[in-house]
Design a protein around this motif. Structure first.
Motif, PDB file in Angstrom:
ATOM      1  N   ASN A 553      56.081  15.797  40.761  1.00  0.00           N
ATOM      2  CA  ASN A 553      55.506  16.602  39.038  1.00  0.00           C
ATOM      3  C   ASN A 553      57.193  16.361  38.501  1.00  0.00           C
ATOM      4  O   ASN A 553      56.665  16.455  37.634  1.00  0.00           O
ATOM      5  CB  ASN A 553      55.797  17.548  40.167  1.00  0.00           C
ATOM      6  N   LEU A 554      58.114  16.063  38.957  1.00  0.00           N
ATOM      7  CA  LEU A 554      59.582  16.112  38.163  1.00  0.00           C
ATOM      8  C   LEU A 554      59.249  14.273  37.113  1.00  0.00           C
ATOM      9  O   LEU A 554      59.942  14.765  35.653  1.00  0.00           O
ATOM     10  CB  LEU A 554      60.887  16.372  39.192  1.00  0.00           C
ATOM     11  N   VAL A 555      59.201  14.088  37.582  1.00  0.00           N
ATOM     12  CA  VAL A 555      59.411  12.096  36.870  1.00  0.00           C
ATOM     13  C   VAL A 555      58.066  12.649  36.051  1.00  0.00           C
ATOM     14  O   VAL A 555      57.556  11.809  34.557  1.00  0.00           O
ATOM     15  CB  VAL A 555      58.940  11.163  38.182  1.00  0.00           C
ATOM     16  N   SER A 556      56.360  13.003  36.499  1.00  0.00           N
ATOM     17  CA  SER A 556      55.828  12.981  35.630  1.00  0.00           C
ATOM     18  C   SER A 556      55.746  13.949  34.022  1.00  0.00           C
ATOM     19  O   SER A 556      55.807  13.599  33.022  1.00  0.00           O
ATOM     20  CB  SER A 556      54.426  14.205  35.733  1.00  0.00           C
ATOM     21  N   ASN A 557      56.487  15.378  34.352  1.00  0.00           N
ATOM     22  CA  ASN A 557      57.055  16.043  33.299  1.00  0.00           C
ATOM     23  C   ASN A 557      58.325  15.239  32.273  1.00  0.00           C
ATOM     24  O   ASN A 557      58.476  15.961  31.206  1.00  0.00           O
ATOM     25  CB  ASN A 557      57.506  17.402  34.280  1.00  0.00           C
ATOM     26  N   ALA A 558      58.889  14.822  32.689  1.00  0.00           N
ATOM     27  CA  ALA A 558      59.505  14.065  32.404  1.00  0.00           C
ATOM     28  C   ALA A 558      59.107  13.112  30.990  1.00  0.00           C
ATOM     29  O   ALA A 558      59.379  12.872  30.207  1.00  0.00           O
ATOM     30  CB  ALA A 558      61.297  13.249  33.462  1.00  0.00           C
ATOM     31  N   GLU A 591      63.515  24.951  25.103  1.00  0.00           N
ATOM     32  CA  GLU A 591      63.432  26.302  24.082  1.00  0.00           C
ATOM     33  C   GLU A 591      64.571  27.364  25.663  1.00  0.00           C
ATOM     34  O   GLU A 591      64.139  27.532  26.679  1.00  0.00           O
ATOM     35  CB  GLU A 591      63.083  26.981  23.213  1.00  0.00           C
ATOM     36  N   GLU A 592      66.124  27.732  24.846  1.00  0.00           N
ATOM     37  CA  GLU A 592      66.380  28.310  25.482  1.00  0.00           C
ATOM     38  C   GLU A 592      65.787  29.842  25.954  1.00  0.00           C
ATOM     39  O   GLU A 592      65.449  30.356  27.306  1.00  0.00           O
ATOM     40  CB  GLU A 592      67.907  29.455  25.200  1.00  0.00           C
ATOM     41  N   ASP A 593      64.936  30.196  25.067  1.00  0.00           N
ATOM     42  CA  ASP A 593      63.913  31.858  25.018  1.00  0.00           C
ATOM     43  C   ASP A 593      63.307  31.767  26.785  1.00  0.00           C
ATOM     44  O   ASP A 593      62.407  32.093  26.883  1.00  0.00           O
ATOM     45  CB  ASP A 593      63.795  32.270  24.113  1.00  0.00           C
ATOM     46  N   ILE A 594      62.106  29.935  27.350  1.00  0.00           N
ATOM     47  CA  ILE A 594      61.622  29.984  27.941  1.00  0.00           C
ATOM     48  C   ILE A 594      61.595  29.531  29.169  1.00  0.00           C
ATOM     49  O   ILE A 594      60.602  29.816  29.733  1.00  0.00           O
ATOM     50  CB  ILE A 594      60.358  29.443  27.416  1.00  0.00           C
ATOM     51  N   ILE A 595      62.990  29.274  29.169  1.00  0.00           N
ATOM     52  CA  ILE A 595      63.203  28.708  30.242  1.00  0.00           C
ATOM     53  C   ILE A 595      63.600  29.118  31.749  1.00  0.00           C
ATOM     54  O   ILE A 595      63.390  28.200  32.631  1.00  0.00           O
ATOM     55  CB  ILE A 595      64.899  28.143  29.844  1.00  0.00           C
ATOM     56  N   LYS A 596      63.186  30.664  31.358  1.00  0.00           N
ATOM     57  CA  LYS A 596      63.225  31.567  32.725  1.00  0.00           C
ATOM     58  C   LYS A 596      61.866  31.649  33.163  1.00  0.00           C
ATOM     59  O   LYS A 596      61.374  32.001  34.354  1.00  0.00           O
ATOM     60  CB  LYS A 596      63.487  32.701  32.246  1.00  0.00           C
ATOM     61  N   ASP A 597      61.003  31.085  32.129  1.00  0.00           N
ATOM     62  CA  ASP A 597      59.519  31.316  33.530  1.00  0.00           C
ATOM     63  C   ASP A 597      59.037  30.237  33.028  1.00  0.00           C
ATOM     64  O   ASP A 597      57.857  30.430  33.431  1.00  0.00           O
ATOM     65  CB  ASP A 597      58.630  31.427  31.654  1.00  0.00           C
ATOM     66  N   PHE A 603      52.080  28.808  33.068  1.00  0.00           N
ATOM     67  CA  PHE A 603      52.786  28.645  32.614  1.00  0.00           C
ATOM     68  C   PHE A 603      53.182  27.622  31.593  1.00  0.00           C
ATOM     69  O   PHE A 603      53.213  26.780  32.866  1.00  0.00           O
ATOM     70  CB  PHE A 603      54.246  29.655  32.897  1.00  0.00           C
ATOM     71  N   THR A 604      52.100  27.083  31.238  1.00  0.00           N
ATOM     72  CA  THR A 604      53.204  25.757  30.102  1.00  0.00           C
ATOM     73  C   THR A 604      52.783  25.803  28.892  1.00  0.00           C
ATOM     74  O   THR A 604      52.405  26.476  27.755  1.00  0.00           O
ATOM     75  CB  THR A 604      51.328  25.132  30.081  1.00  0.00           C
ATOM     76  N   MET A 608      46.054  22.032  26.648  1.00  0.00           N
ATOM     77  CA  MET A 608      44.455  22.944  27.728  1.00  0.00           C
ATOM     78  C   MET A 608      43.754  21.818  28.624  1.00  0.00           C
ATOM     79  O   MET A 608      43.857  21.508  29.463  1.00  0.00           O
ATOM     80  CB  MET A 608      43.158  23.343  27.633  1.00  0.00           C
ATOM     81  N   THR A 609      44.073  20.413  27.728  1.00  0.00           N
ATOM     82  CA  THR A 609      43.781  19.077  28.350  1.00  0.00           C
ATOM     83  C   THR A 609      44.777  17.925  29.047  1.00  0.00           C
ATOM     84  O   THR A 609      44.198  17.511  29.676  1.00  0.00           O
ATOM     85  CB  THR A 609      43.141  18.088  27.324  1.00  0.00           C
ATOM     86  N   GLU A 610      46.449  18.542  28.976  1.00  0.00           N
ATOM     87  CA  GLU A 610      47.054  17.958  29.604  1.00  0.00           C
ATOM     88  C   GLU A 610      47.912  18.377  30.385  1.00  0.00           C
ATOM     89  O   GLU A 610      48.325  17.938  31.204  1.00  0.00           O
ATOM     90  CB  GLU A 610      48.215  18.002  28.263  1.00  0.00           C
ATOM     91  N   GLY A 611      47.873  19.775  30.644  1.00  0.00           N
ATOM     92  CA  GLY A 611      48.209  20.496  31.861  1.00  0.00           C
ATOM     93  C   GLY A 611      48.123  21.922  32.150  1.00  0.00           C
ATOM     94  O   GLY A 611      47.481  22.644  31.725  1.00  0.00           O
ATOM     95  N   ASN A 612      47.863  22.056  33.083  1.00  0.00           N
ATOM     96  CA  ASN A 612      47.443  23.119  33.504  1.00  0.00           C
ATOM     97  C   ASN A 612      48.443  24.355  33.988  1.00  0.00           C
ATOM     98  O   ASN A 612      48.472  25.862  34.438  1.00  0.00           O
ATOM     99  CB  ASN A 612      46.592  23.447  35.384  1.00  0.00           C
ATOM    100  N   GLY A 613      49.988  24.311  34.317  1.00  0.00           N
ATOM    101  CA  GLY A 613      51.054  25.077  34.473  1.00  0.00           C
ATOM    102  C   GLY A 613      50.963  25.092  35.622  1.00  0.00           C
ATOM    103  O   GLY A 613      52.264  26.803  35.858  1.00  0.00           O
TER     104      GLY A 613
END
Length: 656
Positions: A553-558, A591-597, A603-604, A608-613
């Motif tokens: 998951n971490l590699v795919s996100n990167a 972004e700093e304001d969404i890093i906590k979420d 949360f994504t 919609m076609t690229e990820g489900n969060g």
């Protein structure tokens, strides 16, 4: 309320009657303000002869008592001696021959007890300290005044107040001491308490000096006679013992100093009947108030007991109403009480048995539960674990119940069936794996196509080559290509298999390299360079499938975060107890304001076609289950680094 009002009215009437009798008795009685001169002392012939012949005794006043007014002493002692008929005349010591001496009894005189006799005390002198409340006590030393001869030079040097030395000036009398203190604004006056109070009152300055009740000395004033003068000693001693010295002292003080002790009332309760009524009434009131206080206490105790019973019933209702399986245990694990939910779960009588017996645990889980009980009992802190029992998964929590001393008196067992939740989590994990497999499919297909192309080419070579050496080399290349394709397929199958959380020992660098191969197709397509930094490879014991899910998951996100020509860096290192895996990309950053979420479910920032969060949510949960920690550091436009920290050795029962 009416009954209470009647009781109060009765007590008020009774007290009023008692007060009326007291006032009546007080009004009808008289005070004895002088000794009864008509009463005669039981004197023998020798004593009577002494009085007849002597008529007057000369008493010398000791130097220690010269500060007392001569008239006060004369009147006081004459009033004591009046019943005997013997006159008294006071003189200064050494002025003329005296029959006896009025002395302040001290240790030095007591040492002469074989040579002299001391009568009963005439009175007691209390030496105290009076402080001028208008003085400033911030001075280094204080000024004071005392009667000459009261203290030795050594004693004067030791007298202090509030840690400050008092420089004393000596005078001849109390009156003179008060005059000097007032004139020179002295800080202190030291001397006989009663005499100083009287002198201050007579001058109207009693409010300027405060009695500190220091009790600098307490000494008895007695008459000292020669031990051969039996007649005089006997007359003096009988008069002193027979006299009401308190009354006579009060009268003399009132005459000479303006104050006096309260006079003793004689015959105050002459009426025995009135006295008995008062005593009876007092006893009755005491019992009445005792009864009322006990009655109030009983009513309050009854109310508290009712509240306690109601609270206990409410607690029992709550205990039985919750859906958790709850049991109250002894510190050793024996069941004391269970709620309805637990009874419905075991469906039999389990009171008195152990919690492990009630749950019918196998031996290995029984040991796990005993360890939890021991940890809670010994540490006083709650413990929590998941136990897989038959076809159920129980989330078990054990809490200490402490006594007022803070010691573990009982244990509270709480369990809930989380089978459905865990199955849903596993299904969600598997679904996410399948999504990842779909994303990897294109890259895997490209990776398999390469060895297949090599196989096709060398099959053509085999058909047209005649020499055996060339054919053998072609066969080796084909076998290697088949192995490559097989490894890629095995990695993909291993990743997509339903997780059983099995613990395995692997070499971490080698394992990460095999997992990276699943993404090589995607990285080649986007021309992303990959660098794996690791010193010497090392073994770790972990749930491999959980780690693969985290890493993929971490590699795919990167990869998704980077455009063409990006760079992916994997850094692996260890400490004594932990190992670290950092996944760093050169993508767009977070972004700093969404890093906590980002670890929240669903949360994504993708379409919609690229990820489900669910990717990072699953990563976070899997890291927690492996007793690890995940951190993220990101800068917009520069890239993101995820750091996964895991223990090198992870016990299998901690991965349940």
């Amino acid at each position: 309320m009416k009954k209470r009002g009647k009781e109060v009215t009765f007590v008020v009437i009774l007290l009023a009657a008692i007060l009326a009798m007291v006032f009546y008795s007080a009004a009808s009685d008289s005070y004895r303000i002088s000794p009864d001169k008509s009463s005669k002392l039981p004197l023998n012939q020798m004593e009577l002869h002494y009085i007849k012949e002597k008529k007057e005794a000369v008493l010398a006043v000791s130097e220690d008592l010269e500060y007392l007014q001569k008239g006060f002493l004369q009147e006081y002692i004459q009033s004591i001696m009046a019943p005997s008929g013997l006159g008294i005349r006071l003189v200064k010591k050494g002025q003329e021959a005296a029959d006896a001496e009025i002395v302040l009894v001290d240790e030095e005189l007591r040492a002469q007890i074989d040579e002299v006799n001391f009568t009963a005390p005439l009175f007691q002198i209390t030496g105290t300290l009076f402080v001028n409340h208008g003085s400033s006590l911030s001075k280094k030393s204080l000024t004071g005044v005392c009667i000459k001869g009261q203290f030795t030079n050594e004693e004067k040097r030791t007298i202090s107040y509030d840690g400050k030395a008092i420089i004393l000036e000596e005078v001849d009398s109390i009156d003179e001491a008060i005059k000097v203190a007032e004139k020179k604004k002295m800080d202190c006056i030291i001397g006989d308490q009663s005499a100083i109070v009287a002198a201050l009152d007579s001058r109207g300055i009693a409010d300027k000096y405060v009695d500190m009740y220091a009790s600098l000395y307490k000494s008895n004033v007695c008459i000292m006679t020669d031990n051969q003068d039996h007649a005089l000693y006997s007359i003096l001693n009988q008069c002193i013992k027979n006299a009401d010295t308190r009354v006579l002292m009060g009268r003399a003080q009132e005459h000479w100093f303006g104050i006096g002790d309260p006079l003793v009332q004689e015959g105050r309760y002459k009426d025995a009947a009135a006295l008995l009524i008062i005593v009876f009434a007092a006893v009755f009131c005491a019992f009445f108030f005792y009864y009322q206080s006990n009655k109030n206490l009983y009513n309050e105790l009854t109310e508290r007991m009712n509240q306690l019973t109601a609270s206990k019933q409410e607690m029992q209702t709550t205990f039985n109403g919750v859906s958790y399986y709850m049991a109250e245990l002894t510190p050793e694990g024996a069941i004391l009480d269970i709620n309805k939910a637990f009874l419905g779960y075991v469906n039999r009588q389990v009171m008195g048995s152990t919690i492990a017996e009630a749950l019918e645990l196998p031996s290995e889980l029984e040991k796990t539960l005993e360890t939890m009980l021991a940890d809670t009992r010994d540490t006083g802190r709650g413990t929590s674990r998941e136990l897989t029992l038959k076809n159920h998964i129980l989330e078990v929590n054990i809490f200490p119940i402490l006594n007022p001393k803070g010691e573990t008196e009982k244990l509270l067992f709480m369990a809930s069936d989380v089978t459905r939740e865990r199955m849903a989590e596993r299904q969600m994990l598997q679904d996410n794996k399948m999504i990842a497999v779909g994303q990897l499919a294109a890259g895997v297909a490209h990776e398999i196509r390469n060895p297949l192309g090599v196989i096709r080419n060398y099959c053509y070579v085999l058909k047209n080559m005649k020499d055996e050496e060339s054919q053998s080399q072609a066969v080796q290349v084909i076998e290697k290509s088949v192995d490559t394709a097989g490894n890629i397929i095995d990695n993909l199958l291993n990743f997509s298999r339903i997780s059983k959380k099995q613990v395995q020992e692997v070499y971490i660098k080698e394992h990460i390299s095999s997992v990276i191969s699943l993404n090589k197709g995607m990285m080649k397509k986007k021309q992303i360079g990959i660098f794996v930094r690791c010193g010497e490879d090392f073994q770790v014991k972990m749930a491999v499938e959980s780690f693969d899910m985290i890493f993929i998951n971490l590699v795919s996100n990167a990869i998704d975060a980077m455009d063409q020509m990006g760079q992916l860096t994997i850094e692996i290192y260890r400490t004594e107890d932990e190992f670290y895996v950092e996944v760093q990309d050169t993508g767009t950053g977070i972004e700093e304001d969404i890093i906590k979420d980002i670890f929240n479910p669903f949360f994504t920032t993708k379409s919609m076609t690229e990820g489900n969060g669910l990717g990072l949510y699953i990563v976070y949960n899997e890291v927690q289950k492996m007793n690890g920690e995940i951190k993220v550091d990101s800068k917009v436009g520069e890239g993101t680094t995820f750091k996964v920290i895991l223990p090198i050795r992870t016990e299998e029962d901690n991965l349940e």
